[in-house]
Design an enzyme around this catalytic site. Structure first.
Site, PDB file in Angstrom:
ATOM      1  N   HIS A 152       0.860  -1.184   0.000  1.00  0.00           N
ATOM      2  CA  HIS A 152       0.000   0.000   0.000  1.00  0.00           C
ATOM      3  C   HIS A 152       0.903   1.242   0.000  1.00  0.00           C
ATOM      4  O   HIS A 152       2.028   1.183   0.518  1.00  0.00           O
ATOM      5  CB  HIS A 152      -0.853  -0.045   1.278  1.00  0.00           C
ATOM      6  CG  HIS A 152      -1.915   0.997   1.358  1.00  0.00           C
ATOM      7  ND1 HIS A 152      -1.667   2.288   1.744  1.00  0.00           N
ATOM      8  CD2 HIS A 152      -3.242   0.930   1.106  1.00  0.00           C
ATOM      9  CE1 HIS A 152      -2.797   2.967   1.741  1.00  0.00           C
ATOM     10  NE2 HIS A 152      -3.770   2.172   1.351  1.00  0.00           N
ATOM     11  N   ASP A 199       2.702  -4.618   8.057  1.00  0.00           N
ATOM     12  CA  ASP A 199       1.498  -3.810   7.858  1.00  0.00           C
ATOM     13  C   ASP A 199       0.307  -4.773   7.965  1.00  0.00           C
ATOM     14  O   ASP A 199       0.012  -5.521   7.032  1.00  0.00           O
ATOM     15  CB  ASP A 199       1.570  -3.146   6.476  1.00  0.00           C
ATOM     16  CG  ASP A 199       0.272  -2.431   6.121  1.00  0.00           C
ATOM     17  OD1 ASP A 199      -0.693  -2.499   6.901  1.00  0.00           O
ATOM     18  OD2 ASP A 199       0.227  -1.826   5.026  1.00  0.00           O
ATOM     19  N   GLN A 244      -4.990  -5.187   6.996  1.00  0.00           N
ATOM     20  CA  GLN A 244      -6.056  -6.049   6.448  1.00  0.00           C
ATOM     21  C   GLN A 244      -6.051  -7.428   7.102  1.00  0.00           C
ATOM     22  O   GLN A 244      -6.821  -8.301   6.690  1.00  0.00           O
ATOM     23  CB  GLN A 244      -5.902  -6.198   4.923  1.00  0.00           C
ATOM     24  CG  GLN A 244      -5.945  -4.898   4.154  1.00  0.00           C
ATOM     25  CD  GLN A 244      -7.334  -4.250   4.127  1.00  0.00           C
ATOM     26  OE1 GLN A 244      -8.320  -4.830   4.587  1.00  0.00           O
ATOM     27  NE2 GLN A 244      -7.422  -3.038   3.615  1.00  0.00           N
ATOM     28  N   LYS A 276     -10.856  -0.092  10.300  1.00  0.00           N
ATOM     29  CA  LYS A 276     -11.102  -1.306   9.509  1.00  0.00           C
ATOM     30  C   LYS A 276     -11.536  -2.462  10.400  1.00  0.00           C
ATOM     31  O   LYS A 276     -11.776  -3.570   9.919  1.00  0.00           O
ATOM     32  CB  LYS A 276      -9.831  -1.690   8.744  1.00  0.00           C
ATOM     33  CG  LYS A 276      -9.406  -0.673   7.692  1.00  0.00           C
ATOM     34  CD  LYS A 276      -8.266  -1.202   6.858  1.00  0.00           C
ATOM     35  CE  LYS A 276      -7.504  -0.127   6.128  1.00  0.00           C
ATOM     36  NZ  LYS A 276      -8.240   0.507   5.046  1.00  0.00           N
ATOM     37  N   CYS A 306      -4.826   2.520  -3.674  1.00  0.00           N
ATOM     38  CA  CYS A 306      -3.547   2.934  -3.076  1.00  0.00           C
ATOM     39  C   CYS A 306      -2.475   1.855  -3.246  1.00  0.00           C
ATOM     40  O   CYS A 306      -1.575   1.734  -2.401  1.00  0.00           O
ATOM     41  CB  CYS A 306      -3.698   3.317  -1.598  1.00  0.00           C
ATOM     42  SG  CYS A 306      -4.812   4.674  -1.332  1.00  0.00           S
TER      43      CYS A 306
HETATM   44  N1  C6P Z   1      -6.471   0.594   2.635  1.00  0.00           N
HETATM   45  C1  C6P Z   1      -8.297   0.270   1.075  1.00  0.00           C
HETATM   46  O1  C6P Z   1      -9.370   0.606   0.537  1.00  0.00           O
HETATM   47  P1  C6P Z   1      -5.023   4.005   6.825  1.00  0.00           P
HETATM   48  O2  C6P Z   1      -5.452   4.869   5.697  1.00  0.00           O
HETATM   49  O3  C6P Z   1      -3.784   4.505   7.504  1.00  0.00           O
HETATM   50  O4  C6P Z   1      -6.113   3.669   7.785  1.00  0.00           O
HETATM   51  O5  C6P Z   1      -4.648   2.576   6.175  1.00  0.00           O
HETATM   52  C2  C6P Z   1      -3.668   2.511   5.190  1.00  0.00           C
HETATM   53  C3  C6P Z   1      -3.482   1.120   4.694  1.00  0.00           C
HETATM   54  C4  C6P Z   1      -2.270   0.505   4.902  1.00  0.00           C
HETATM   55  N2  C6P Z   1      -2.057  -0.756   4.523  1.00  0.00           N
HETATM   56  C5  C6P Z   1      -3.001  -1.485   3.914  1.00  0.00           C
HETATM   57  C6  C6P Z   1      -2.731  -2.895   3.538  1.00  0.00           C
HETATM   58  C7  C6P Z   1      -4.264  -0.918   3.670  1.00  0.00           C
HETATM   59  O6  C6P Z   1      -5.205  -1.650   3.064  1.00  0.00           O
HETATM   60  C8  C6P Z   1      -4.497   0.419   4.051  1.00  0.00           C
HETATM   61  C9  C6P Z   1      -5.812   1.081   3.750  1.00  0.00           C
HETATM   62  C10 C6P Z   1      -7.788   1.061   2.255  1.00  0.00           C
HETATM   63  O7  C6P Z   1      -7.682  -0.722   0.705  1.00  0.00           O
HETATM   64  C11 C6P Z   1      -7.839   2.527   1.996  1.00  0.00           C
HETATM   65  S1  C6P Z   1      -6.730   3.017   0.717  1.00  0.00           S
END
Ligand code: C6P
Length: 420
Positions: free
Chosen positions: A128, A205, A208, A231, A374
């Site tokens: 990401h 990370d 998910q 999430k 992203c």
């Molecule tokens: N992915 C998606 O629609 P934040 O924005 O900090 O809460 O999360 C960022 C992020 C980091 N790593 C992974 C693997 C992610 O999936 C995400 C967020 C969302 O897939 C929003 S782009």
């Protein structure tokens, strides 16, 4: 259908999520954008409401009753995170705004201060942007070199290539646990064991994975792990960083201000002990307390149960999508994914742009995401401009998959009849 229970987990919990019981564009809502953000159960909403109605106050500052109550609830949420991911100590959990901020904390505090020209950082092509851009900053500033693990033919993390990339020059490996686009579950325990043999640190990370499966940081043996509350049924504006105690101790503060200090003089200051050293300023108190409630809620269901049910949903989703010849799904098939697969499918359809698919599905009440999610470099690697992505959660039902598939087939037929 291969569901093990007559009454599914979704049947048990759906009443907890008021937002799911509405019509969108005149059709019952099918919310399949859970990888972007999850919905919030009443338990979390009520906890937030209680906080603001009954004991809203700043934390760690006042000696009055409301402040003490808010502080207790705030710190109790930290203990819940500790237990949820099996950290060894409450000092290892730092609250941040989201996973992005947590990665930036490590990049600025550790990366900028520990890396030198020629040191290597290993990432993967499926990261990401949140796990790429902070390392671009670090590489530009320190002269460290970025290396990338590519994909196997099944579109999973290529462990064999990782083994070839890693060397004594590698100082950091920063990889995603579950890809938000490919849905693959990466072998993070093995990655940590290999990296540690070379003395490299590992950041996971887990954005998910934490919401969908049991996570044990001591078992994974990662050095840092990040996640976002929104999430996992918690409010937006709250995430966390896990870090091994000695490592966090060795890292300088990221942001300066109130809360993170021991003593302040006009020309210098000393810092608070962990975890407060990394929590400058008034924190997102309600959101932290909301995260604690979300963890109570998820734990009450059981993460094993959530993972099992979502795996069944995944198989059914793939079974159904597999019957549409125009669809190309990215990432491993559930059966070839040795570690399992997350309940999401990013796909393209011949002749129809992902945004058009998403727009027309919305007319049928079905919310999916389209675009690059992203993960622009991954889309470039796969030579596609965009994908449509359906991402599920434990409150989704097999019947909703049927609605989604019907709407998708109709949309593709619509475009098909246009092009002939
Ligand atoms: N992915 C998606 O629609 P934040 O924005 O900090 O809460 O999360 C960022 C992020 C980091 N790593 C992974 C693997 C992610 O999936 C995400 C967020 C969302 O897939 C929003 S782009």
């Amino acid at each position: 259908m291969t569901f093990t229970q007559e009454k599914t987990l979704a049947d048990e919990v759906r009443a907890d999520f008021p937002i799911l019981h509405q019509e969108v564009n005149g059709k019952p809502l099918v919310y399949f954008d859970n990888a972007a953000t999850s919905q919030k159960p009443l338990f979390v909403l009520n906890t937030l409401r209680d906080y603001y109605e009954q004991y809203n106050s700043n934390v760690h500052r006042g000696v009055h009753t409301l402040s003490a109550k808010a502080t207790d609830a705030y710190e109790a949420a930290r203990d819940k995170v500790v237990k949820f991911i099996n950290a060894a100590s409450r000092q290892e959990i730092v609250f941040t705004r989201n996973a992005t901020e947590a990665i930036n904390l490590v990049a600025y505090s550790w990366g900028m201060n520990n890396l030198q020209p020629g040191d290597e950082i290993i990432l993967s092509v499926m990261e990401h942007h949140s796990n790429l851009v902070p390392w671009h900053f670090v590489a530009q500033k320190t002269g460290a070199v970025l290396k990338f693990v590519e994909l196997t033919p099944e579109e999973t993390f290529d462990l064999e290539q990782f083994n070839k990339l890693i060397s004594d020059k590698t100082k950091l490996v920063s990889v995603v646990h579950v890809s938000n686009t490919l849905g693959c579950i990466n072998p993070v325990k093995e990655i940590c064991a290999i990296a540690h043999k070379y003395g490299a640190k590992v950041l996971i990370d887990a954005c998910q994975s934490v919401p969908h499966m049991p996570i044990d940081v001591q078992q994974i043996d990662c050095d840092w792990l990040v996640a976002s509350g929104h999430k996992m049924c918690a409010p937006t504006g709250i995430g966390f960083l896990y870090g091994k105690l000695e490592l966090l101790r060795s890292m300088p503060p990221f942001l300066g201000g109130g809360e993170m200090i021991a003593d302040v003089f006009l020309d210098h200051s000393t810092y608070a002990d962990l975890p407060h050293k990394f929590e400058a300023g008034t924190p997102t108190i309600g959101e932290v307390i909301g995260l604690g409630a979300a963890i109570d809620y998820l734990t009450g269901i059981g993460m094993d149960k959530i993972y099992t049910y979502e795996s069944e949903l995944t198989s059914y989703l793939f079974e159904q999508l597999g019957q549409i010849p125009e669809i190309r799904i990215y990432g491993p098939k559930p059966k070839v994914a040795g570690l399992g697969r997350a309940a999401l499918a990013a796909f393209t359809a011949s002749n129809v742009h992902a945004n058009d698919l998403s727009t027309l599905l919305d007319q049928e009440g079905v919310a999916i995401r389209s675009g690059h999610h992203c993960t622009q470099p991954l889309h470039r690697y796969l030579v596609i401009p965009a994908t449509a992505r359906a991402s599920l959660s434990f409150y989704n039902t097999p019947e909703e998959i049927d609605v989604f598939i019907k709407a998708l087939k109709e949309t593709l037929d619509f475009f098909g009849s246009f092009s002939t």
